[in-house]
Design an enzyme around this catalytic site. Structure first.
Site, short mmCIF file in Angstrom:
data_model
loop_
_atom_site.label_atom_id
_atom_site.label_comp_id
_atom_site.label_asym_id
_atom_site.label_seq_id
_atom_site.Cartn_x
_atom_site.Cartn_y
_atom_site.Cartn_z
N LYS A 1 -63.23 12.30 21.29
CA LYS A 1 -62.02 12.41 20.09
C LYS A 1 -63.18 13.18 18.81
CE LYS A 1 -60.88 9.05 17.29
NZ LYS A 1 -60.54 7.83 16.71
N ASP B 1 -55.75 11.64 19.34
CA ASP B 1 -56.06 10.58 19.36
C ASP B 1 -54.85 9.52 19.11
OD1 ASP B 1 -53.84 11.05 17.17
OD2 ASP B 1 -55.44 10.38 15.31
#
Length: 213
Positions: free
Chosen positions: A120, A138
């Site tokens: 991420k 996320d």
């Protein structure tokens, strides 16, 4: 149908969020890496209150790597889990100094070799700092993608792989950034604002119990 829906979703989000902005304040790739590590289980707003003091005291990887741990802990305390976060950002800084000459690298493999940096964060850095395609996943992006039935996965990396198949590579960074902000402000976890959502006509979960997935 998923590819078609994905394309329509991005077109709608481009209108509603024309200029997606990373909400973690930063002036360099290094600052964004550290801010993102600190943002785990913490709001961007709180992180933005902490990082000016942090970077004023330790402006580069070498300075942060050499700082006294207890002093770093005290500065990052408001972000929660401060001991672990202090260790992570100092370890990350040491790796940057020792392996990359204090320069944030520009590949997924090298970025994810840094302590505290997962896919991420790496995808965020690639898109925001280096204009390289990367899909940020996320909790917000995962939730939005599942509600739109663009994926049925829970694991972030699996969601990323599904979205890679549906989105044009040129849209990975901005598209996922828009999905993130849409999830943060409209497609909320507990009370999604379906009545205000620009995607309601495209979303199989709109106004249904499945919108709470």
């Amino acid at each position: 149908m998923s590819k078609k829906r994905a394309s329509q979703v991005l077109k709608c989000l481009q209108v509603s969020i024309p200029q997606p902005k990373v909400e973690l304040n930063h002036s360099s790739p290094f600052e964004l890496v550290i801010a993102t590590i600190l943002s785990a289980q913490c709001t961007d707003e709180r992180v933005n209150q902490v990082t000016p003091r942090l970077f004023q005291r330790w402006a580069d990887p070498a300075a942060l790597a050499q700082a006294l741990p207890e002093e770093v802990e005290e500065v990052v305390r408001p972000t929660g889990f401060y001991r672990n976060k202090a260790r992570s950002i100092q370890a990350c800084s040491r790796h940057l100094v020792e392996r990359f000459g204090s320069v944030v690298p520009q590949t997924m493999e090298e970025l994810t070799s840094l302590p505290g940096v997962g896919r991420k964060t790496a995808n965020l850095i690639l898109g925001e700092c280096f204009n390289k395609p990367g899909i940020i996943v996320d909790t917000h992006v995962g939730r939005v993608a599942r509600r739109l039935q663009l994926t049925d996965k829970q694991d972030a990396e699996e969601v990323e792989m599904d979205l890679q198949k549906l989105l044009a590579k040129k849209d990975w960074s901005l598209g996922s950034s828009r999905m993130l902000l849409h999830g943060r402000y409209v497609c909320l976890a507990k009370k999604p604002r379906c009545a205000e959502c620009c995607l309601a006509n495209l979303c199989p979960s709109a106004f249904t119990p499945s919108s709470l997935l």
